[in-house]
Structures are given as C-alpha cells and as structure tokens.
Design an enzyme around this catalytic site. Structure first.
Site, PDB file in Angstrom:
ATOM      1  N   ASP A  67       0.827  -1.218   0.000  1.00 51.73           N
ATOM      2  CA  ASP A  67       0.000   0.000   0.000  1.00 51.73           C
ATOM      3  C   ASP A  67       0.859   1.264   0.000  1.00 51.73           C
ATOM      4  O   ASP A  67       0.354   2.358  -0.254  1.00 51.73           O
ATOM      5  CB  ASP A  67      -0.951   0.014   1.204  1.00 51.73           C
ATOM      6  CG  ASP A  67      -0.258  -0.074   2.559  1.00 51.73           C
ATOM      7  OD1 ASP A  67       0.983  -0.190   2.607  1.00 51.73           O
ATOM      8  OD2 ASP A  67      -0.976  -0.022   3.584  1.00 51.73           O
ATOM      9  N   GLU A  68       2.164   1.118   0.293  1.00 49.88           N
ATOM     10  CA  GLU A  68       3.022   2.311   0.381  1.00 49.88           C
ATOM     11  C   GLU A  68       3.199   3.012  -0.953  1.00 49.88           C
ATOM     12  O   GLU A  68       3.670   4.153  -0.989  1.00 49.88           O
ATOM     13  CB  GLU A  68       4.393   1.930   0.947  1.00 49.88           C
ATOM     14  CG  GLU A  68       4.290   1.412   2.347  1.00 49.88           C
ATOM     15  CD  GLU A  68       5.630   1.357   3.053  1.00 49.88           C
ATOM     16  OE1 GLU A  68       6.570   2.028   2.612  1.00 49.88           O
ATOM     17  OE2 GLU A  68       5.710   0.629   4.041  1.00 49.88           O
ATOM     18  N   TYR A 112      12.203   2.782  -1.001  1.00 51.96           N
ATOM     19  CA  TYR A 112      11.522   1.478  -1.012  1.00 51.96           C
ATOM     20  C   TYR A 112      10.204   1.570  -1.776  1.00 51.96           C
ATOM     21  O   TYR A 112       9.957   0.831  -2.743  1.00 51.96           O
ATOM     22  CB  TYR A 112      11.268   0.979   0.424  1.00 51.96           C
ATOM     23  CG  TYR A 112      10.236  -0.127   0.478  1.00 51.96           C
ATOM     24  CD1 TYR A 112      10.479  -1.370  -0.102  1.00 51.96           C
ATOM     25  CD2 TYR A 112       8.985   0.080   1.090  1.00 51.96           C
ATOM     26  CE1 TYR A 112       9.522  -2.377  -0.071  1.00 51.96           C
ATOM     27  CE2 TYR A 112       8.027  -0.923   1.127  1.00 51.96           C
ATOM     28  CZ  TYR A 112       8.302  -2.155   0.542  1.00 51.96           C
ATOM     29  OH  TYR A 112       7.351  -3.145   0.562  1.00 51.96           O
ATOM     30  N   LYS A 147       8.941  -0.077  -5.411  1.00 52.24           N
ATOM     31  CA  LYS A 147       7.772  -0.960  -5.518  1.00 52.24           C
ATOM     32  C   LYS A 147       6.770  -0.378  -6.524  1.00 52.24           C
ATOM     33  O   LYS A 147       6.175  -1.107  -7.319  1.00 52.24           O
ATOM     34  CB  LYS A 147       7.093  -1.147  -4.157  1.00 52.24           C
ATOM     35  CG  LYS A 147       7.879  -1.953  -3.145  1.00 52.24           C
ATOM     36  CD  LYS A 147       8.158  -3.388  -3.565  1.00 52.24           C
ATOM     37  CE  LYS A 147       6.916  -4.263  -3.592  1.00 52.24           C
ATOM     38  NZ  LYS A 147       7.241  -5.680  -3.891  1.00 52.24           N
TER      39      LYS A 147
HETATM   40  P1  NAD Z   1      11.393  -9.846   3.479  1.00 44.35           P
HETATM   41  O1  NAD Z   1      12.428  -8.796   3.405  1.00 44.35           O
HETATM   42  O2  NAD Z   1      11.124 -10.528   4.779  1.00 44.35           O
HETATM   43  O3  NAD Z   1      11.689 -10.980   2.407  1.00 44.35           O
HETATM   44  C1  NAD Z   1      12.125 -10.707   1.111  1.00 44.35           C
HETATM   45  C2  NAD Z   1      12.802 -11.945   0.538  1.00 44.35           C
HETATM   46  O4  NAD Z   1      13.192 -11.653  -0.816  1.00 44.35           O
HETATM   47  C3  NAD Z   1      14.073 -12.344   1.287  1.00 44.35           C
HETATM   48  O5  NAD Z   1      14.061 -13.736   1.516  1.00 44.35           O
HETATM   49  C4  NAD Z   1      15.204 -11.967   0.330  1.00 44.35           C
HETATM   50  O6  NAD Z   1      16.353 -12.797   0.438  1.00 44.35           O
HETATM   51  C5  NAD Z   1      14.525 -12.119  -1.017  1.00 44.35           C
HETATM   52  N1  NAD Z   1      15.138 -11.307  -2.066  1.00 44.35           N
HETATM   53  C6  NAD Z   1      15.455  -9.983  -2.020  1.00 44.35           C
HETATM   54  N2  NAD Z   1      15.998  -9.595  -3.195  1.00 44.35           N
HETATM   55  C7  NAD Z   1      16.018 -10.709  -3.987  1.00 44.35           C
HETATM   56  C8  NAD Z   1      16.434 -10.947  -5.309  1.00 44.35           C
HETATM   57  N3  NAD Z   1      16.972  -9.969  -6.065  1.00 44.35           N
HETATM   58  N4  NAD Z   1      16.293 -12.185  -5.817  1.00 44.35           N
HETATM   59  C9  NAD Z   1      15.745 -13.183  -5.073  1.00 44.35           C
HETATM   60  N5  NAD Z   1      15.340 -13.013  -3.808  1.00 44.35           N
HETATM   61  C10 NAD Z   1      15.469 -11.781  -3.280  1.00 44.35           C
HETATM   62  O7  NAD Z   1      10.063  -9.160   2.927  1.00 44.35           O
HETATM   63  P2  NAD Z   1       8.533  -9.467   3.242  1.00 44.35           P
HETATM   64  O8  NAD Z   1       8.088  -8.602   4.352  1.00 44.35           O
HETATM   65  O9  NAD Z   1       8.337 -10.932   3.311  1.00 44.35           O
HETATM   66  O10 NAD Z   1       7.855  -8.888   1.915  1.00 44.35           O
HETATM   67  C11 NAD Z   1       7.644  -9.742   0.790  1.00 44.35           C
HETATM   68  C12 NAD Z   1       6.956  -8.941  -0.296  1.00 44.35           C
HETATM   69  O11 NAD Z   1       5.718  -8.416   0.182  1.00 44.35           O
HETATM   70  C13 NAD Z   1       7.751  -7.726  -0.778  1.00 44.35           C
HETATM   71  O12 NAD Z   1       7.597  -7.625  -2.168  1.00 44.35           O
HETATM   72  C14 NAD Z   1       7.110  -6.557  -0.065  1.00 44.35           C
HETATM   73  O13 NAD Z   1       7.256  -5.369  -0.810  1.00 44.35           O
HETATM   74  C15 NAD Z   1       5.670  -7.009  -0.010  1.00 44.35           C
HETATM   75  N6  NAD Z   1       4.859  -6.456   1.095  1.00 44.35           N
HETATM   76  C16 NAD Z   1       5.320  -6.537   2.388  1.00 44.35           C
HETATM   77  C17 NAD Z   1       4.510  -6.050   3.423  1.00 44.35           C
HETATM   78  C18 NAD Z   1       4.955  -6.134   4.874  1.00 44.35           C
HETATM   79  O14 NAD Z   1       4.266  -5.604   5.742  1.00 44.35           O
HETATM   80  N7  NAD Z   1       6.055  -6.798   5.215  1.00 44.35           N
HETATM   81  C19 NAD Z   1       3.268  -5.481   3.134  1.00 44.35           C
HETATM   82  C20 NAD Z   1       2.839  -5.418   1.796  1.00 44.35           C
HETATM   83  C21 NAD Z   1       3.646  -5.928   0.799  1.00 44.35           C
HETATM   84  O1  TDX Z   2      11.707   0.398  15.926  1.00 41.74           O
HETATM   85  C1  TDX Z   2      10.793   0.881  15.262  1.00 41.74           C
HETATM   86  N1  TDX Z   2       9.972   1.808  15.858  1.00 41.74           N
HETATM   87  C2  TDX Z   2       8.918   2.399  15.191  1.00 41.74           C
HETATM   88  O2  TDX Z   2       8.215   3.227  15.777  1.00 41.74           O
HETATM   89  C3  TDX Z   2      10.515   0.510  13.888  1.00 41.74           C
HETATM   90  C4  TDX Z   2      11.388  -0.505  13.209  1.00 41.74           C
HETATM   91  C5  TDX Z   2       9.441   1.094  13.247  1.00 41.74           C
HETATM   92  N2  TDX Z   2       8.676   2.018  13.865  1.00 41.74           N
HETATM   93  C6  TDX Z   2       7.498   2.595  13.173  1.00 41.74           C
HETATM   94  C7  TDX Z   2       7.726   3.036  11.747  1.00 41.74           C
HETATM   95  C8  TDX Z   2       6.393   2.761  11.090  1.00 41.74           C
HETATM   96  O3  TDX Z   2       5.504   3.844  11.290  1.00 41.74           O
HETATM   97  O4  TDX Z   2       6.554   1.517  13.083  1.00 41.74           O
HETATM   98  C9  TDX Z   2       5.842   1.552  11.838  1.00 41.74           C
HETATM   99  C10 TDX Z   2       6.066   0.245  11.104  1.00 41.74           C
HETATM  100  O5  TDX Z   2       7.429   0.217  10.705  1.00 41.74           O
HETATM  101  P1  TDX Z   2       8.029  -0.968   9.791  1.00 41.74           P
HETATM  102  O6  TDX Z   2       7.817  -2.272  10.478  1.00 41.74           O
HETATM  103  O7  TDX Z   2       9.410  -0.575   9.417  1.00 41.74           O
HETATM  104  O8  TDX Z   2       7.024  -0.949   8.544  1.00 41.74           O
HETATM  105  P2  TDX Z   2       6.658   0.164   7.446  1.00 41.74           P
HETATM  106  O9  TDX Z   2       7.747   1.137   7.243  1.00 41.74           O
HETATM  107  O10 TDX Z   2       5.291   0.679   7.779  1.00 41.74           O
HETATM  108  O11 TDX Z   2       6.602  -0.777   6.140  1.00 41.74           O
HETATM  109  C11 TDX Z   2       6.026  -2.111   6.217  1.00 41.74           C
HETATM  110  O12 TDX Z   2       4.736  -2.139   5.664  1.00 41.74           O
HETATM  111  C12 TDX Z   2       4.615  -2.034   4.276  1.00 41.74           C
HETATM  112  C13 TDX Z   2       6.933  -3.138   5.540  1.00 41.74           C
HETATM  113  O13 TDX Z   2       8.223  -3.087   6.104  1.00 41.74           O
HETATM  114  C14 TDX Z   2       6.968  -2.925   4.060  1.00 41.74           C
HETATM  115  O14 TDX Z   2       7.733  -3.936   3.435  1.00 41.74           O
HETATM  116  C15 TDX Z   2       5.549  -2.978   3.542  1.00 41.74           C
HETATM  117  O15 TDX Z   2       5.527  -2.683   2.189  1.00 41.74           O
END
Ligand code: NAD
Ligand code: TDX
Length: 362
Positions: free
Chosen positions: A146-147, A172, A176
């Site tokens: 959603d970012e 980031y 995306k």
């Molecule tokens: P993560 O960082 O935990 O995992 C990412 C994985 O991708 C890792 O295992 C890493 O080794 C692999 N990777 C990175 N670059 C690579 C490359 N060039 N080739 C092959 N592998 C590679 O991330 P996540 O939180 O699991 O997010 C997964 C996906 O979901 C991402 O595309 C992220 O943008 C999306 N997403 C995450 C969130 C969230 O809240 N975490 C929310 C919405 C969407």
């Molecule tokens: O130590 C912390 N203290 C804090 O207040 C950290 C690590 C984060 N934060 C705040 C920043 C954000 O407002 O918490 C919120 C969540 O932070 P993150 O876990 O870093 O997430 P965010 O930046 O919101 O992005 C996440 O959601 C969308 C994922 O990391 C992304 O991959 C996804 O796309």
C-alpha cells in the site's frame, strides 16, 4: 500445481509456502531466493526434507509432507539473474502453474541508508521475472504494498482504493511503485497474464527483527527497551500474514487477469497503541509514568497513515480475513518469538547495533 515463489525464504513468502503445502498437498514449490540478510533458511528447513521423513513441528504441514507428493525446493539465486529465473519459469507448463513474486528489498529504513539494492531487486528483478513470464506465457502474481500510494492525513476519513494515484515517499516505496508500473505495462503491451496485489502492514511469525512489531517483542525478550519513532502518532493498517496469503491464493485462483487487488483487514492502529499493547501483553508497562519503552529519533519522511479499502477484493473474490483481533494476533506472535529464539537470536545483535548508529532517545 507447480509454483515458483520468489523471495520465499523471507517473512511473507515463507509463510505463503507453508500455507500452500498445508492446503495443496500435491503442490510442488520452487523457492527462488537470493538469501539476503532478510532471508532465513530455518523458515523452510522442515519443508525441504524428503516427503515421508517428516521433521516439521507443524502438525498439519507434517501430515501433508508424509501423505502427499508435495515438495519444496530452494534455489539460491538472484531473480534479476535472467538465466536462472528463465530456466525455473520455463518449467511451469501446467494450467495451474504460476509465479508468485514476493522477492524484494522490503525495509524502509534500509532504503533511506542504501537505496541501490532496492532499485536492483525491486525493479531489475521484477523486469527479469516479467520477461520470463512473457517468453513462456506463464501466469504471474506480483506482490506489492500500500506504500505506493504515499500516505493519508491522520484525520482523513479516506482510505486507499484501486483508483488512488501513486505517490511513493521512500526509495523502497518508489521502487515498488516502479515494479507495479512495469507489471501493468507488460500486461497491456505484451499480454502477460498477471495480477497485482497491494497489501497493508503484515505481522506474524517469521518476520525479520528489524521490523516494528518483532523488534519490540524481541527487545523485551532480550531485556532491552522497546523503541518508538517520534511520538508514535503514525497509523499503520495491520493484517496477519496468513490473511494476506489467503488473499493471494484467492487472487491466483479467482482473480481477473490485468487487475489490481487491495488487501487489508481494517486494522488501523497508531504505533503508540500497538507499542502499548505489546508492553502490556509482555508485562513490561512500568509504574510511576514509565510506560516501558523509549521514544527515539523519528524516521525521515515518515509516512503518517496507511489505510486500505479492500471492499472490491472482499466482494468480488469472496475473501475475508480471519485474524481480526490484533491483541490476539499479537499474543500469538509474542508466543512464537518466545518459543523460537534460535530463529532470531543470531541476527538480533547486528540489527540493534545498526539502529544504534542513527537512533537517539528523545
Ligand atoms: P522480506 O524482506 O522478509 O523478504 C524478502 C525476501 O526476498 C528475502 O528472503 C530476500 O532474500 C529475497 N530477495 C530480495 N531480493 C532478492 C532478489 N533480487 N532475488 C531473489 N530473492 C530476493 O520481505 P517481506 O516482508 O516478506 O515482503 C515480501 C513482499 O511483500 C515484498 O515484495 C514486499 O514489498 C511485499 N509487502 C510486504 C509487506 C509487509 O508488511 N512486510 C506489506 C505489503 C507488501
Ligand atoms: O523500531 C521501530 N519503531 C517504530 O516506531 C521501527 C522498526 C518502526 N517504527 C514505526 C515506523 C512505522 O511507522 O513503526 C511503523 C512500522 O514500521 P516498519 O515495520 O518498518 O514498517 P513500514 O515502514 O510501515 O513498512 C512495512 O509495511 C509495508 C513493511 O516493512 C513494508 O515492506 C511494507 O511494504
């Protein structure tokens, strides 16, 4: 069903693979992951064992591994490496076969310090995946965030919808957004059979300890003080990782090609509220005005609020989230980190040392 799951050793991807194995006992999953610092082999190890030998602590997964031909293999490679990616995608010849593209650099704080890996993995990596899907006419689901829509004001009643204009804030989210645009263009210009999903903030087991919720939980488990950026007024829309993944599976089976689906579970909470809940659940909310955590330097360009309107996904695909009580989900997540110290302890010190370089207690 054969799936290539890029980024399948990361947080959401590994939980996705586990869900697939539970729900599709005959699936074959190839994880394509470059095993960056964010990957954790331990998230998949019990699945990679030969079927019949069991090994998983997860009863449901063990039952399927023992009873069916499901297999998980891990190919350690960069998805931007066209030769490897193309070889794996070429093997997807069945009607239900697909690529699910999770691979990305995913942490905003890192993208502010070092943007290049984000451009490489998120844009060049997605380009290579798209070109292979185009060449071999393979179905693709692209996992986005959603970012890409930027942020909302705290008092704005609006939420993001599929019609919201893109307005990314960080390297980031910009990369995306760029990846999403490539997917849209490859659908329109080359007829690639793709769908996109933009999901809100995920939480749950196996999330890297650099991220907000697991960082605070593991700080407390380690005897460190939790860290809240700024005042903590920023709002995130939390969804359990299993709900994100059930929506992705629903889009794969029922989604309309070329469409973008928003995934969210109406889980808006301020960071302060989430922090307070974690401290209460873990019994560290102190007395005498000490709430058990520190306020630290705010993130530059910190997005204020995210909020997803998932009405279309719910109504058209019949998808519903199941984990709608955040406090309950947090307790389960706390329990998982407490029971799986081996999973996170090896990287915790390095993550905190890195934060210590820029963070200052306010
Ligand atoms: P993560 O960082 O935990 O995992 C990412 C994985 O991708 C890792 O295992 C890493 O080794 C692999 N990777 C990175 N670059 C690579 C490359 N060039 N080739 C092959 N592998 C590679 O991330 P996540 O939180 O699991 O997010 C997964 C996906 O979901 C991402 O595309 C992220 O943008 C999306 N997403 C995450 C969130 C969230 O809240 N975490 C929310 C919405 C969407
Ligand atoms: O130590 C912390 N203290 C804090 O207040 C950290 C690590 C984060 N934060 C705040 C920043 C954000 O407002 O918490 C919120 C969540 O932070 P993150 O876990 O870093 O997430 P965010 O930046 O919101 O992005 C996440 O959601 C969308 C994922 O990391 C992304 O991959 C996804 O796309």
């Amino acid at each position: 069903m054969r799936l290539v799951v890029t980024g399948g050793a990361g947080f959401i991807g590994a939980n996705f693979v586990r869900t697939v194995i539970r729900e599709h006992p005959h699936a074959h999953v190839t994880v394509l992951d470059s095993m960056t610092y964010a990957a954790n082999r331990a998230s998949l190890e019990d699945l990679i064992k030969v079927p019949g030998e069991g090994g998983s602590d997860d009863d449901e997964v063990r039952a399927h591994l023992a009873g069916g031909p499901a297999r998980v293999e891990l190919v350690e490679a960069d998805c931007a490496d066209a030769a490897v990616t193309d070889r794996l995608i070429a093997e997807l010849t069945g009607p239900d076969d697909a690529v699910v593209h999770f691979a990305a650099e995913s942490h905003n704080d890192n993208s502010l310090a070092t943007p290049w890996p984000f451009v490489h993995s998120n844009i060049v990596g997605t380009y290579a995946v798209l070109e292979s899907c185009r060449r071999h006419d393979v179905r693709l689901h692209h996992v986005s965030t959603d970012e890409v829509y930027g942020d909302l004001q705290l008092d704005d009643p609006a939420k993001f919808t599929p019609a919201t204009a893109y307005k990314p804030s960080s390297p980031y989210s910009a990369t995306k957004a760029g990846a999403d645009m490539l997917v849209r263009a490859w659908v329109r210009s080359f007829g690639v059979r793709a769908t996109i999903s933009n999901c809100s903030n995920n939480y749950g087991p196996r999330q890297h300890v650099e991220k907000f919720i697991p960082r605070q939980i593991t700080n407390i488990l380690d005897g460190r003080r939790p860290r809240l950026y700024g005042s903590g007024a920023n709002v995130r829309d939390w969804i359990h990782v299993d709900d994100h993944n059930s929506a992705v599976l629903r889009i794969l089976s029922h989604g309309e090609l070329g469409r973008t689906y928003l995934i969210g579970a109406d889980g808006e909470h301020s960071n302060l509220a989430v922090m307070t809940a974690i401290c209460e659940l873990m019994g560290v909310a102190g007395s005498g005005g000490d709430r058990g955590f520190d306020h630290v330097t705010d993130r530059p360009g910190h997005d204020l609020r995210y909020a997803i309107d998932a009405t279309v996904t719910r109504e058209e695909l019949g998808w519903e989230p199941r984990h709608t009580d955040l406090r309950e989900g947090l307790q389960q997540t706390i329990d998982w980190y407490a029971a799986n110290r081996d999973w996170w302890e090896p990287v915790k010190e390095r993550v905190e040392a890195r934060y210590a370089q820029t963070e200052r207690v306010l």
